[in-house]
Design an enzyme around this catalytic site. Structure first.
Site, PDB file in Angstrom:
ATOM      1  N   HIS A 118       2.699  -1.519  -0.663  1.00  0.00           N
ATOM      2  CA  HIS A 118       1.695  -2.580  -0.704  1.00  0.00           C
ATOM      3  C   HIS A 118       2.233  -3.882  -1.252  1.00  0.00           C
ATOM      4  O   HIS A 118       1.460  -4.759  -1.635  1.00  0.00           O
ATOM      5  CB  HIS A 118       0.491  -2.115  -1.535  1.00  0.00           C
ATOM      6  CG  HIS A 118      -0.222  -0.954  -0.919  1.00  0.00           C
ATOM      7  ND1 HIS A 118      -1.060  -0.133  -1.638  1.00  0.00           N
ATOM      8  CD2 HIS A 118      -0.226  -0.467   0.349  1.00  0.00           C
ATOM      9  CE1 HIS A 118      -1.554   0.807  -0.847  1.00  0.00           C
ATOM     10  NE2 HIS A 118      -1.060   0.625   0.364  1.00  0.00           N
ATOM     11  N   SER A 187      -5.878   8.229  -5.806  1.00  0.00           N
ATOM     12  CA  SER A 187      -7.197   8.742  -5.396  1.00  0.00           C
ATOM     13  C   SER A 187      -7.179   9.170  -3.934  1.00  0.00           C
ATOM     14  O   SER A 187      -8.163   9.724  -3.446  1.00  0.00           O
ATOM     15  CB  SER A 187      -8.253   7.658  -5.611  1.00  0.00           C
ATOM     16  OG  SER A 187      -7.917   6.510  -4.828  1.00  0.00           O
TER      17      SER A 187
HETATM   18  C1  BV8 Z   1      -4.237  -1.111   7.334  1.00  0.00           C
HETATM   19  C2  BV8 Z   1      -2.425  -4.229  -2.740  1.00  0.00           C
HETATM   20  C3  BV8 Z   1      -4.365  -1.504   9.642  1.00  0.00           C
HETATM   21  C4  BV8 Z   1      -3.241  -5.329  -3.265  1.00  0.00           C
HETATM   22  C5  BV8 Z   1      -3.831  -2.433  -1.887  1.00  0.00           C
HETATM   23  C6  BV8 Z   1      -7.681   4.718   8.333  1.00  0.00           C
HETATM   24  C7  BV8 Z   1      -6.430   4.410   8.818  1.00  0.00           C
HETATM   25  C8  BV8 Z   1      -5.864   3.156   8.599  1.00  0.00           C
HETATM   26  C9  BV8 Z   1      -6.553   2.195   7.847  1.00  0.00           C
HETATM   27  C10 BV8 Z   1      -7.796   2.506   7.359  1.00  0.00           C
HETATM   28  C11 BV8 Z   1      -8.354   3.747   7.606  1.00  0.00           C
HETATM   29  N1  BV8 Z   1      -9.573   3.747   7.026  1.00  0.00           N
HETATM   30  C12 BV8 Z   1      -9.777   2.561   6.409  1.00  0.00           C
HETATM   31  C13 BV8 Z   1      -8.719   1.779   6.601  1.00  0.00           C
HETATM   32  C14 BV8 Z   1      -8.568   0.418   6.083  1.00  0.00           C
HETATM   33  C15 BV8 Z   1      -7.976   0.364   4.673  1.00  0.00           C
HETATM   34  C16 BV8 Z   1      -8.359   1.503   3.787  1.00  0.00           C
HETATM   35  O1  BV8 Z   1      -7.638   2.475   3.667  1.00  0.00           O
HETATM   36  N2  BV8 Z   1      -9.514   1.372   3.164  1.00  0.00           N
HETATM   37  C17 BV8 Z   1      -9.964   2.404   2.245  1.00  0.00           C
HETATM   38  C18 BV8 Z   1     -10.643   1.742   1.056  1.00  0.00           C
HETATM   39  C19 BV8 Z   1     -10.861   3.345   2.995  1.00  0.00           C
HETATM   40  N3  BV8 Z   1      -6.549   0.291   4.769  1.00  0.00           N
HETATM   41  C20 BV8 Z   1      -5.991  -0.918   4.922  1.00  0.00           C
HETATM   42  O2  BV8 Z   1      -6.640  -1.937   5.051  1.00  0.00           O
HETATM   43  C21 BV8 Z   1      -4.466  -0.970   4.951  1.00  0.00           C
HETATM   44  N4  BV8 Z   1      -4.082  -1.683   6.135  1.00  0.00           N
HETATM   45  O3  BV8 Z   1      -4.583   0.023   7.483  1.00  0.00           O
HETATM   46  O4  BV8 Z   1      -3.990  -1.977   8.352  1.00  0.00           O
HETATM   47  C22 BV8 Z   1      -4.009  -2.561  10.593  1.00  0.00           C
HETATM   48  C23 BV8 Z   1      -3.311  -2.210  11.735  1.00  0.00           C
HETATM   49  C24 BV8 Z   1      -2.991  -3.191  12.656  1.00  0.00           C
HETATM   50  C25 BV8 Z   1      -3.335  -4.520  12.408  1.00  0.00           C
HETATM   51  C26 BV8 Z   1      -4.008  -4.871  11.234  1.00  0.00           C
HETATM   52  C27 BV8 Z   1      -4.363  -3.883  10.315  1.00  0.00           C
HETATM   53  C28 BV8 Z   1      -3.929  -1.762   3.778  1.00  0.00           C
HETATM   54  C29 BV8 Z   1      -4.209  -1.021   2.502  1.00  0.00           C
HETATM   55  C30 BV8 Z   1      -3.511  -1.739   1.331  1.00  0.00           C
HETATM   56  C31 BV8 Z   1      -4.545  -2.389   0.446  1.00  0.00           C
HETATM   57  N5  BV8 Z   1      -3.872  -2.970  -0.721  1.00  0.00           N
HETATM   58  N6  BV8 Z   1      -3.179  -2.999  -2.920  1.00  0.00           N
HETATM   59  C32 BV8 Z   1      -3.288  -5.305  -4.762  1.00  0.00           C
HETATM   60  O5  BV8 Z   1      -2.919  -4.301  -5.401  1.00  0.00           O
HETATM   61  O6  BV8 Z   1      -3.702  -6.345  -5.311  1.00  0.00           O
HETATM   62  S1  BV8 Z   1      -4.587  -0.946  -2.106  1.00  0.00           S
HETATM   63  C33 BV8 Z   1      -4.921  -0.613  -3.722  1.00  0.00           C
HETATM   64  O7  BV8 Z   1      -5.400   0.724  -3.692  1.00  0.00           O
HETATM   65  C34 BV8 Z   1      -3.736  -0.561  -4.672  1.00  0.00           C
HETATM   66  O8  BV8 Z   1      -2.470  -0.747  -4.065  1.00  0.00           O
HETATM   67  C35 BV8 Z   1      -3.812   0.880  -5.176  1.00  0.00           C
HETATM   68  O9  BV8 Z   1      -2.617   1.349  -5.614  1.00  0.00           O
HETATM   69  C36 BV8 Z   1      -4.262   1.504  -3.911  1.00  0.00           C
HETATM   70  C37 BV8 Z   1      -4.620   2.923  -3.812  1.00  0.00           C
HETATM   71  O10 BV8 Z   1      -5.375   3.266  -4.878  1.00  0.00           O
HETATM   72  P1  BV8 Z   1      -4.731   4.239  -5.957  1.00  0.00           P
HETATM   73  O11 BV8 Z   1      -3.335   3.829  -6.193  1.00  0.00           O
HETATM   74  O12 BV8 Z   1      -4.961   5.630  -5.524  1.00  0.00           O
HETATM   75  O13 BV8 Z   1      -5.547   3.838  -7.213  1.00  0.00           O
HETATM   76  P2  BV8 Z   1      -7.034   4.250  -7.600  1.00  0.00           P
HETATM   77  O14 BV8 Z   1      -7.455   3.350  -8.686  1.00  0.00           O
HETATM   78  O15 BV8 Z   1      -7.872   4.361  -6.363  1.00  0.00           O
HETATM   79  O16 BV8 Z   1      -6.909   5.746  -8.160  1.00  0.00           O
HETATM   80  C38 BV8 Z   1      -6.177   5.995  -9.349  1.00  0.00           C
HETATM   81  C39 BV8 Z   1      -6.004   7.496  -9.429  1.00  0.00           C
HETATM   82  O17 BV8 Z   1      -5.235   7.802 -10.577  1.00  0.00           O
HETATM   83  C40 BV8 Z   1      -7.326   8.250  -9.585  1.00  0.00           C
HETATM   84  O18 BV8 Z   1      -7.308   9.383  -8.732  1.00  0.00           O
HETATM   85  C41 BV8 Z   1      -7.322   8.685 -11.054  1.00  0.00           C
HETATM   86  O19 BV8 Z   1      -7.981   9.924 -11.228  1.00  0.00           O
HETATM   87  C42 BV8 Z   1      -5.856   8.841 -11.310  1.00  0.00           C
HETATM   88  N7  BV8 Z   1      -5.435   8.662 -12.705  1.00  0.00           N
HETATM   89  C43 BV8 Z   1      -5.924   7.814 -13.629  1.00  0.00           C
HETATM   90  N8  BV8 Z   1      -5.215   7.922 -14.779  1.00  0.00           N
HETATM   91  C44 BV8 Z   1      -4.251   8.851 -14.550  1.00  0.00           C
HETATM   92  C45 BV8 Z   1      -4.388   9.323 -13.232  1.00  0.00           C
HETATM   93  N9  BV8 Z   1      -3.569  10.264 -12.713  1.00  0.00           N
HETATM   94  C46 BV8 Z   1      -2.594  10.749 -13.514  1.00  0.00           C
HETATM   95  N10 BV8 Z   1      -2.396  10.337 -14.780  1.00  0.00           N
HETATM   96  C47 BV8 Z   1      -3.205   9.399 -15.326  1.00  0.00           C
HETATM   97  N11 BV8 Z   1      -2.990   9.006 -16.610  1.00  0.00           N
END
Ligand code: BV8
Length: 246
Positions: A118, A187
């Site tokens: 990312h 997540s």
């Molecule tokens: C794209 C950068 C297509 C910015 C980020 C199906 C297929 C393809 C795409 C999609 C799809 N369905 C939906 C989509 C669109 C979308 C998407 O996935 N949406 C989601 C919300 C459903 N995807 C996109 O838009 C991607 N692009 O697919 O393009 C395309 C094709 C052709 C032409 C044009 C477009 C782009 C996705 C990238 C988004 N950018 N970040 C920034 O950071 O400022 S994503 C953002 O979420 C961060 O990078 C983050 O890292 C990432 C994922 O989240 P996690 O890392 O998992 O973090 P989260 O907070 O959610 O969870 C933390 C976890 O840690 C929890 O489980 C928690 O329990 C755990 N935890 C907490 N403490 C601890 C721990 N575990 C262990 N130890 C601890 N101490």
């Protein structure tokens, strides 16, 4: 720590290991996760701030959020999970660390080859002329400007934006070819990154998940280790590298 039978043998015996990390691996460094308790920032939804629409609507607001994150990351230090992953990289002939995080903490921990799916909060990009600027501290002016005068953006992948080809191909190749896949602190909601552990599983890899709560990966992981990455990863690794009990 009770480990699934066979986990240590699989991790010890592997030659090709792939690791996918998410925001949870940086949580113990004090860097807020994307979802979960962090929730909003000054009442704004990160999902909106991390998008072209959000940036177009209010570049200064989005840059204040990124500068706030840069300041927290700048003040943070890699934790034991980051350090362990750097140790693991040195141990395996075939090791690929793929991260969704943009914080740069894996590199600061000593990981030499990190696939940043990312992008990086420590790189600016000019939408007008493509200029890339690496920075090593939070931006001063908000929003930062390019030499050409245009407003620069963080060089990260926003929601709805295409992933960078080279890192994406490297990540999918590593997931398809690895013998062990670790999914740490994610997540598993954001695609296409979230597809990597299931690709590894369907390609025959042994999947280990480390998270403080279950995720969609837990349903198919061979081992779900519930706990903090900064505690569990060093604990697992110390047992892997210790000589096997006779
Ligand atoms: C794209 C950068 C297509 C910015 C980020 C199906 C297929 C393809 C795409 C999609 C799809 N369905 C939906 C989509 C669109 C979308 C998407 O996935 N949406 C989601 C919300 C459903 N995807 C996109 O838009 C991607 N692009 O697919 O393009 C395309 C094709 C052709 C032409 C044009 C477009 C782009 C996705 C990238 C988004 N950018 N970040 C920034 O950071 O400022 S994503 C953002 O979420 C961060 O990078 C983050 O890292 C990432 C994922 O989240 P996690 O890392 O998992 O973090 P989260 O907070 O959610 O969870 C933390 C976890 O840690 C929890 O489980 C928690 O329990 C755990 N935890 C907490 N403490 C601890 C721990 N575990 C262990 N130890 C601890 N101490």
């Amino acid at each position: 720590m009770i480990l699934e039978p066979g986990l240590l043998d699989r991790v010890r015996g592997a030659e090709r290991v792939c690791v996918l990390t998410g925001a949870g691996v940086s949580a113990e460094s004090g860097v807020q996760t994307f979802r979960g308790s962090a929730g909003t920032w000054e009442g704004h939804d990160p999902m909106r701030l991390a998008s072209q629409e959000g940036f177009d609507a209010d570049p200064e607001l989005v840059w204040r959020w990124y500068r706030w994150r840069q300041e927290r990351i700048f003040a943070a230090a890699p934790n034991a999970a980051h350090m362990t992953l750097a140790d693991m990289e040195a141990h395996y002939a075939g090791f690929c660390l793929v991260t969704q995080n943009v914080d740069g903490l894996h590199a600061r921990a000593g990981s030499r080859s990190v696939v940043e799916l990312h992008g990086s909060i420590w790189r600016l990009r000019c939408p007008a002329d493509g200029e890339l600027v690496e920075i090593d501290r939070p931006v001063d002016e908000v929003p930062p400007r390019c030499r050409c005068g245009a407003t620069m953006r963080p060089d990260v992948v926003w929601f709805g934006e295409r992933m960078p080809e080279v890192p994406l191909e490297a990540a999918f190749r590593a997931a398809a070819e690895c013998q062990v896949m670790f999914a740490v602190g994610t997540s598993a909601i954001v695609y296409p990154a979230a597809a990597l552990p299931s690709l590894a599983k369907s390609s025959g890899a042994y999947v280990v998940e480390v998270n403080v709560e279950p995720t969609p990966i837990s349903a198919y992981a061979d081992a779900f280790l519930c706990g903090a990455a900064g505690e569990l990863l060093p604990a697992i690794w110390s047992e892997v590298v210790l000589p096997k009990a006779l």
